[in-house]
Design a protein around this motif. Structure first.
Motif, PDB file in Angstrom:
ATOM      1  N   LYS A  41       0.831  -1.211   0.000  1.00  0.00           N
ATOM      2  CA  LYS A  41       0.000   0.000   0.000  1.00  0.00           C
ATOM      3  C   LYS A  41       0.863   1.259   0.000  1.00  0.00           C
ATOM      4  CE  LYS A  41      -3.927  -0.240   2.401  1.00  0.00           C
ATOM      5  NZ  LYS A  41      -4.819  -0.536   3.532  1.00  0.00           N
ATOM      6  N   ARG A  42       2.019   1.165   0.604  1.00  0.00           N
ATOM      7  CA  ARG A  42       2.951   2.291   0.663  1.00  0.00           C
ATOM      8  C   ARG A  42       3.780   2.408  -0.625  1.00  0.00           C
ATOM      9  NH1 ARG A  42       4.506   1.274   5.387  1.00  0.00           N
ATOM     10  NH2 ARG A  42       6.124  -0.209   4.866  1.00  0.00           N
ATOM     11  N   ASP A  43       4.128   1.260  -1.217  1.00  0.00           N
ATOM     12  CA  ASP A  43       4.985   1.236  -2.409  1.00  0.00           C
ATOM     13  C   ASP A  43       4.493   0.127  -3.335  1.00  0.00           C
ATOM     14  OD1 ASP A  43       6.977   1.036  -4.336  1.00  0.00           O
ATOM     15  OD2 ASP A  43       8.576   0.547  -2.922  1.00  0.00           O
ATOM     16  N   LYS A  44       3.876   0.496  -4.443  1.00  0.00           N
ATOM     17  CA  LYS A  44       3.278  -0.474  -5.380  1.00  0.00           C
ATOM     18  C   LYS A  44       4.280  -1.473  -5.957  1.00  0.00           C
ATOM     19  CE  LYS A  44      -0.850   1.481  -5.425  1.00  0.00           C
ATOM     20  NZ  LYS A  44      -1.622   1.191  -4.265  1.00  0.00           N
ATOM     21  N   SER A  45       5.568  -1.161  -5.863  1.00  0.00           N
ATOM     22  CA  SER A  45       6.577  -2.085  -6.388  1.00  0.00           C
ATOM     23  C   SER A  45       7.358  -2.774  -5.263  1.00  0.00           C
ATOM     24  CB  SER A  45       7.535  -1.346  -7.325  1.00  0.00           C
ATOM     25  OG  SER A  45       8.252  -0.361  -6.605  1.00  0.00           O
ATOM     26  N   ALA A  46       6.742  -2.931  -4.104  1.00  0.00           N
ATOM     27  CA  ALA A  46       7.424  -3.513  -2.942  1.00  0.00           C
ATOM     28  C   ALA A  46       7.820  -4.973  -3.157  1.00  0.00           C
ATOM     29  CB  ALA A  46       6.540  -3.390  -1.698  1.00  0.00           C
ATOM     30  N   TYR A  47       6.984  -5.737  -3.865  1.00  0.00           N
ATOM     31  CA  TYR A  47       7.236  -7.173  -4.054  1.00  0.00           C
ATOM     32  C   TYR A  47       6.900  -7.576  -5.478  1.00  0.00           C
ATOM     33  CZ  TYR A  47       6.726  -7.172   1.049  1.00  0.00           C
ATOM     34  OH  TYR A  47       6.849  -6.902   2.375  1.00  0.00           O
ATOM     35  N   ASP A  48       7.584  -8.632  -5.922  1.00  0.00           N
ATOM     36  CA  ASP A  48       7.200  -9.258  -7.179  1.00  0.00           C
ATOM     37  C   ASP A  48       7.420 -10.759  -7.081  1.00  0.00           C
ATOM     38  OD1 ASP A  48       9.928  -9.825  -7.788  1.00  0.00           O
ATOM     39  OD2 ASP A  48      10.114  -8.103  -9.108  1.00  0.00           O
ATOM     40  N   VAL A  49       6.909 -11.467  -8.081  1.00  0.00           N
ATOM     41  CA  VAL A  49       7.024 -12.922  -8.169  1.00  0.00           C
ATOM     42  C   VAL A  49       7.429 -13.248  -9.602  1.00  0.00           C
ATOM     43  CG1 VAL A  49       5.754 -15.112  -8.090  1.00  0.00           C
ATOM     44  CG2 VAL A  49       5.252 -13.325  -6.419  1.00  0.00           C
ATOM     45  N   THR A  50       8.371 -14.161  -9.761  1.00  0.00           N
ATOM     46  CA  THR A  50       8.765 -14.604 -11.094  1.00  0.00           C
ATOM     47  C   THR A  50       8.414 -16.078 -11.237  1.00  0.00           C
ATOM     48  OG1 THR A  50      10.541 -12.996 -11.285  1.00  0.00           O
ATOM     49  CG2 THR A  50      10.699 -14.930 -12.686  1.00  0.00           C
ATOM     50  N   GLU A  51       7.700 -16.379 -12.298  1.00  0.00           N
ATOM     51  CA  GLU A  51       7.297 -17.753 -12.579  1.00  0.00           C
ATOM     52  C   GLU A  51       7.599 -18.038 -14.046  1.00  0.00           C
ATOM     53  OE1 GLU A  51       6.125 -21.397 -11.551  1.00  0.00           O
ATOM     54  OE2 GLU A  51       5.933 -19.779 -10.122  1.00  0.00           O
ATOM     55  N   GLY A  53      10.092 -17.357 -15.910  1.00  0.00           N
ATOM     56  CA  GLY A  53      10.664 -16.223 -16.626  1.00  0.00           C
ATOM     57  C   GLY A  53       9.798 -14.983 -16.718  1.00  0.00           C
ATOM     58  N   LYS A  54       8.586 -15.022 -16.209  1.00  0.00           N
ATOM     59  CA  LYS A  54       7.684 -13.870 -16.255  1.00  0.00           C
ATOM     60  C   LYS A  54       7.554 -13.274 -14.854  1.00  0.00           C
ATOM     61  CE  LYS A  54       3.399 -12.235 -18.008  1.00  0.00           C
ATOM     62  NZ  LYS A  54       2.875 -12.108 -19.313  1.00  0.00           N
ATOM     63  N   THR A  55       7.808 -11.970 -14.739  1.00  0.00           N
ATOM     64  CA  THR A  55       7.749 -11.288 -13.445  1.00  0.00           C
ATOM     65  C   THR A  55       6.493 -10.429 -13.365  1.00  0.00           C
ATOM     66  OG1 THR A  55      10.154 -11.248 -13.314  1.00  0.00           O
ATOM     67  CG2 THR A  55       8.964  -9.708 -11.898  1.00  0.00           C
ATOM     68  N   VAL A  56       5.777 -10.560 -12.244  1.00  0.00           N
ATOM     69  CA  VAL A  56       4.574  -9.758 -12.007  1.00  0.00           C
ATOM     70  C   VAL A  56       4.640  -9.143 -10.616  1.00  0.00           C
ATOM     71  CG1 VAL A  56       3.034 -10.980 -13.592  1.00  0.00           C
ATOM     72  CG2 VAL A  56       3.298 -11.808 -11.270  1.00  0.00           C
ATOM     73  N   LYS A  57       4.002  -7.991 -10.463  1.00  0.00           N
ATOM     74  CA  LYS A  57       3.952  -7.306  -9.173  1.00  0.00           C
ATOM     75  C   LYS A  57       2.920  -7.959  -8.263  1.00  0.00           C
ATOM     76  CE  LYS A  57       5.078  -2.775 -10.990  1.00  0.00           C
ATOM     77  NZ  LYS A  57       4.552  -1.437 -11.250  1.00  0.00           N
ATOM     78  N   VAL A  58       3.146  -7.818  -6.973  1.00  0.00           N
ATOM     79  CA  VAL A  58       2.190  -8.253  -5.972  1.00  0.00           C
ATOM     80  C   VAL A  58       1.315  -7.044  -5.630  1.00  0.00           C
ATOM     81  CG1 VAL A  58       1.914  -9.116  -3.614  1.00  0.00           C
ATOM     82  CG2 VAL A  58       3.723 -10.033  -5.077  1.00  0.00           C
ATOM     83  N   LYS A  70      -2.187 -10.733  -3.729  1.00  0.00           N
ATOM     84  CA  LYS A  70      -2.263 -11.535  -4.943  1.00  0.00           C
ATOM     85  C   LYS A  70      -1.331 -10.902  -5.962  1.00  0.00           C
ATOM     86  CE  LYS A  70      -5.394 -11.030  -8.036  1.00  0.00           C
ATOM     87  NZ  LYS A  70      -5.961 -11.505  -9.043  1.00  0.00           N
ATOM     88  N   THR A  71      -1.125 -11.568  -7.074  1.00  0.00           N
ATOM     89  CA  THR A  71      -0.294 -10.976  -8.124  1.00  0.00           C
ATOM     90  C   THR A  71      -1.184 -10.344  -9.180  1.00  0.00           C
ATOM     91  OG1 THR A  71      -0.196 -13.078  -9.307  1.00  0.00           O
ATOM     92  CG2 THR A  71       1.633 -12.571  -7.821  1.00  0.00           C
ATOM     93  N   GLU A  72      -0.578  -9.423  -9.922  1.00  0.00           N
ATOM     94  CA  GLU A  72      -1.285  -8.866 -11.069  1.00  0.00           C
ATOM     95  C   GLU A  72      -1.623  -9.998 -12.019  1.00  0.00           C
ATOM     96  OE1 GLU A  72       1.725  -6.141 -12.522  1.00  0.00           O
ATOM     97  OE2 GLU A  72       0.529  -4.463 -11.794  1.00  0.00           O
ATOM     98  N   ASN A  73      -2.630  -9.802 -12.826  1.00  0.00           N
ATOM     99  CA  ASN A  73      -3.008 -10.806 -13.805  1.00  0.00           C
ATOM    100  C   ASN A  73      -1.905 -10.935 -14.847  1.00  0.00           C
ATOM    101  OD1 ASN A  73      -4.205 -12.488 -15.616  1.00  0.00           O
ATOM    102  ND2 ASN A  73      -6.104 -11.323 -15.763  1.00  0.00           N
ATOM    103  N   ASP A  74      -1.364 -12.130 -14.984  1.00  0.00           N
ATOM    104  CA  ASP A  74      -0.306 -12.354 -15.971  1.00  0.00           C
ATOM    105  C   ASP A  74      -0.741 -13.316 -17.076  1.00  0.00           C
ATOM    106  OD1 ASP A  74      -0.315 -14.803 -14.716  1.00  0.00           O
ATOM    107  OD2 ASP A  74       1.770 -14.764 -14.133  1.00  0.00           O
TER     108      ASP A  74
END
Length: 88
Positions: A41-51, A53-58, A70-74
């Motif tokens: 909530k403080r920083d939209k890029s605080a976390y991500d997940v890579t699956e 080879g594709k990286t998405v924000k949490v 949850k993760t963004e729709n990938d």
């Protein structure tokens, strides 16, 4: 600085996918779900997940009045976070 989530801690035997995650973690760090939600909530890029080879924000969403991670729709996996291994 973005933290890459590589594992999660789930609540045992919890059937509601919006309430399963207890904590998220990576290499030598672990954050409770509550802390991770506040960080996103403080920083939209605080976390991500890579699956595969594709990286998405949490992101933070709300279900029945309760916030959850949850993760963004990938268009790849429906539950990128829930598919991660358990943090040991």
């Amino acid at each position: 600085m973005t933290r890459r989530i590589t594992c999660i801690t789930k609540l045992p035997n919890h059937q509601d996918r919006h309430r399963r995650i207890q904590a998220v973690g990576g290499s030598a760090w672990r954050d409770s779900e509550e802390t991770a939600i506040a960080n996103v909530k403080r920083d939209k890029s605080a976390y991500d997940v890579t699956e595969q080879g594709k990286t998405v924000k949490v992101i933070v969403k709300k279900h029945d009045g309760r916030e959850y991670l949850k993760t963004e729709n990938d268009h790849f996996l429906p539950d990128n976070l829930l598919s991660l291994p358990d943090c040991s």
